[in-house]
Write a protein that holds these residues in place. Structure first.
Motif, PDB file in Angstrom:
ATOM      1  N   HIS A   1      37.138  42.501  36.184  1.00 18.52           N
ATOM      2  CA  HIS A   1      37.271  43.936  36.462  1.00 18.52           C
ATOM      3  C   HIS A   1      37.123  44.224  37.952  1.00 18.52           C
ATOM      4  O   HIS A   1      37.782  45.119  38.490  1.00 18.52           O
ATOM      5  CB  HIS A   1      36.247  44.725  35.647  1.00 18.52           C
ATOM      6  CG  HIS A   1      36.540  44.753  34.173  1.00 18.52           C
ATOM      7  ND1 HIS A   1      37.706  45.276  33.668  1.00 18.52           N
ATOM      8  CD2 HIS A   1      35.821  44.307  33.115  1.00 18.52           C
ATOM      9  CE1 HIS A   1      37.696  45.167  32.348  1.00 18.52           C
ATOM     10  NE2 HIS A   1      36.576  44.577  31.987  1.00 18.52           N
TER      11      HIS A   1
ATOM     12  N   LEU B   1      43.751  37.907  36.932  1.00 21.45           N
ATOM     13  CA  LEU B   1      43.167  39.243  37.081  1.00 21.45           C
ATOM     14  C   LEU B   1      42.344  39.643  35.862  1.00 21.45           C
ATOM     15  O   LEU B   1      42.442  40.769  35.374  1.00 21.45           O
ATOM     16  CB  LEU B   1      44.262  40.286  37.346  1.00 21.45           C
ATOM     17  CG  LEU B   1      45.213  39.996  38.511  1.00 21.45           C
ATOM     18  CD1 LEU B   1      46.208  41.127  38.685  1.00 21.45           C
ATOM     19  CD2 LEU B   1      44.447  39.749  39.792  1.00 21.45           C
ATOM     20  N   THR B   2      41.522  38.735  35.376  1.00 24.55           N
ATOM     21  CA  THR B   2      40.676  39.027  34.218  1.00 24.55           C
ATOM     22  C   THR B   2      39.291  39.520  34.618  1.00 24.55           C
ATOM     23  O   THR B   2      38.480  39.837  33.758  1.00 24.55           O
ATOM     24  CB  THR B   2      40.521  37.779  33.323  1.00 24.55           C
ATOM     25  OG1 THR B   2      40.072  36.680  34.121  1.00 24.55           O
ATOM     26  CG2 THR B   2      41.846  37.425  32.673  1.00 24.55           C
TER      27      THR B   2
ATOM     28  N   VAL C   1      44.611  47.763  39.805  1.00 30.25           N
ATOM     29  CA  VAL C   1      45.285  47.621  38.512  1.00 30.25           C
ATOM     30  C   VAL C   1      44.257  47.728  37.394  1.00 30.25           C
ATOM     31  O   VAL C   1      43.044  47.670  37.623  1.00 30.25           O
ATOM     32  CB  VAL C   1      46.037  46.273  38.404  1.00 30.25           C
ATOM     33  CG1 VAL C   1      47.108  46.195  39.475  1.00 30.25           C
ATOM     34  CG2 VAL C   1      45.071  45.090  38.533  1.00 30.25           C
ATOM     35  N   ASP C   2      44.756  47.900  36.167  1.00 28.85           N
ATOM     36  CA  ASP C   2      43.840  48.020  35.031  1.00 28.85           C
ATOM     37  C   ASP C   2      44.170  47.039  33.913  1.00 28.85           C
ATOM     38  O   ASP C   2      43.769  47.236  32.768  1.00 28.85           O
ATOM     39  CB  ASP C   2      43.846  49.451  34.483  1.00 28.85           C
ATOM     40  CG  ASP C   2      45.233  49.897  34.031  1.00 28.85           C
ATOM     41  OD1 ASP C   2      46.178  49.076  34.068  1.00 28.85           O
ATOM     42  OD2 ASP C   2      45.378  51.072  33.640  1.00 28.85           O
ATOM     43  N   SER C   3      44.909  45.978  34.229  1.00 31.22           N
ATOM     44  CA  SER C   3      45.234  44.970  33.219  1.00 31.22           C
ATOM     45  C   SER C   3      45.429  43.628  33.910  1.00 31.22           C
ATOM     46  O   SER C   3      45.622  43.568  35.132  1.00 31.22           O
ATOM     47  CB  SER C   3      46.489  45.357  32.443  1.00 31.22           C
ATOM     48  OG  SER C   3      47.626  45.287  33.279  1.00 31.22           O
ATOM     49  N   PRO C   4      45.404  42.543  33.158  1.00 31.65           N
ATOM     50  CA  PRO C   4      45.636  41.219  33.745  1.00 31.65           C
ATOM     51  C   PRO C   4      47.108  41.035  34.125  1.00 31.65           C
ATOM     52  O   PRO C   4      47.936  41.934  33.974  1.00 31.65           O
ATOM     53  CB  PRO C   4      45.243  40.259  32.609  1.00 31.65           C
ATOM     54  CG  PRO C   4      44.492  41.082  31.614  1.00 31.65           C
ATOM     55  CD  PRO C   4      45.036  42.470  31.736  1.00 31.65           C
TER      56      PRO C   4
ATOM     57  N   LEU D   1      49.006  43.205  43.876  1.00 31.14           N
ATOM     58  CA  LEU D   1      49.536  42.876  42.553  1.00 31.14           C
ATOM     59  C   LEU D   1      50.964  42.335  42.619  1.00 31.14           C
ATOM     60  O   LEU D   1      51.283  41.314  41.997  1.00 31.14           O
ATOM     61  CB  LEU D   1      49.481  44.100  41.638  1.00 31.14           C
ATOM     62  CG  LEU D   1      50.067  43.897  40.232  1.00 31.14           C
ATOM     63  CD1 LEU D   1      49.271  42.858  39.468  1.00 31.14           C
ATOM     64  CD2 LEU D   1      50.102  45.215  39.477  1.00 31.14           C
TER      65      LEU D   1
ATOM     66  N   GLN E   1      40.407  43.439  39.518  1.00 37.20           N
ATOM     67  CA  GLN E   1      41.369  44.477  39.143  1.00 37.20           C
ATOM     68  C   GLN E   1      41.191  45.721  40.010  1.00 37.20           C
ATOM     69  O   GLN E   1      42.174  46.307  40.488  1.00 37.20           O
ATOM     70  CB  GLN E   1      41.216  44.836  37.665  1.00 37.20           C
ATOM     71  CG  GLN E   1      41.726  43.782  36.704  1.00 37.20           C
ATOM     72  CD  GLN E   1      41.593  44.202  35.244  1.00 37.20           C
ATOM     73  OE1 GLN E   1      41.210  45.328  34.951  1.00 37.20           O
ATOM     74  NE2 GLN E   1      41.893  43.285  34.341  1.00 37.20           N
TER      75      GLN E   1
END
Length: 266
Positions: A71, A68-69, A79-82, A156, A74
């Motif tokens: 954007h 999940l790198t 989500v907002d992070s890997p 996720l 994401q």
């Protein structure tokens, strides 16, 4: 967090892999198992349950993968992070070594930069300088991602529980120090049987693969398993994933790092 439910969910993922038969999404089961606790932590507990089972059976952890790198991905998953998954020694294939299709489930490939550590990373908060100092060298890599969830119908919680949808990985054989190429600016192209199927750059991975590596180093300290010397970090995709068919041959070229090949059997 219901430990019995975690064990049952982990068992469903193992059975899917062993039988080569994807299963329905697990996110509702994970939410139920989490109860009043953090559902993402519950999904990682499922991942850890299966990882520990493999370790108990003699498997060796050789690194981590970061997922999940992108954007865009994401945003798709909300989500907002890997996220991260475990890399085991039996997941590694050599450059150009034939990969049996039976080792994969709904496989796709993506080109990445792999970092190999020569120092432990144990700080609560790491910097670019910490990562640069800790890296022995980089290698071009192709990650073979796979999903135990049918039709890649994941969110996720599904992918975290499923070891970040990891499967196998291929490393190139020509180590390059970080001072010899541009991590963010390097261009990536990947061909399948001579046809271009994916392209991108280092900047596609959280603007710089070191951003992903710093995130991972901090996260692994928080969960109590710091990254150690000798471990491999797959830092994230530099371009779109590509589905795999039997007999496919992929060649990924990363500027300054060279080529790596993933070859699949029938």
């Amino acid at each position: 967090m219901n430990q019995q439910h975690i064990s049952e969910i982990a068992g469903l993922l193992r059975t899917a892999e062993e039988q080569g038969a994807p299963i329905a999404p697990l996110r509702e089961r994970i939410l139920e198992a989490a109860g009043d606790t953090d559902p993402v932590a519950c999904a990682y507990a499922v991942q850890q349950f299966n990882a520990q089972r493999r370790i108990d059976q003699g498997a060796r952890i050789v690194g981590r993968k970061i997922g999940l790198t992108s954007h865009a991905v994401q945003q798709q998953l909300g989500v907002d992070s890997p996220d991260f998954g475990m890399l085991f020694a039996d997941m590694a294939y050599g450059d150009g070594e034939e990969i049996p299709m039976a080792r994969t489930l709904q496989p796709k490939v993506e080109a990445e930069i792999a970092l190999v550590l020569e120092r432990d990373l144990t700080h609560e908060r790491h910097t670019f300088a910490d990562l640069i100092s800790a890296c022995a060298y980089a290698l071009p890599a192709i990650e073979v991602v796979g999903s135990r969830i049918e039709n890649w119908n994941i969110r996720l919680l599904d992918t975290v529980a499923d070891n970040a949808s990891s499967s196998l990985f291929v490393l190139g054989s020509r180590p390059v120090t970080l001072s010899q190429f541009d991590l963010a600016g390097c261009a990536m192209t990947m061909e399948r049987r001579g046809e271009m199927v994916s392209s991108g750059s280092g900047a596609a991975c959280l603007a710089n693969p070191l951003n992903a590596a710093v995130w991972l180093a901090d996260m692994m300290v928080r969960v109590g398993t710091p990254l150690r010397a000798g471990e491999v970090l797959l830092t994230g995709a530099l371009g779109p994933m590509v589905a795999v068919s039997p007999g496919d041959r992929f060649v990924a070229q990363i500027g300054g790092l060279g080529e790596v090949r993933a070859v699949f059997g029938q």
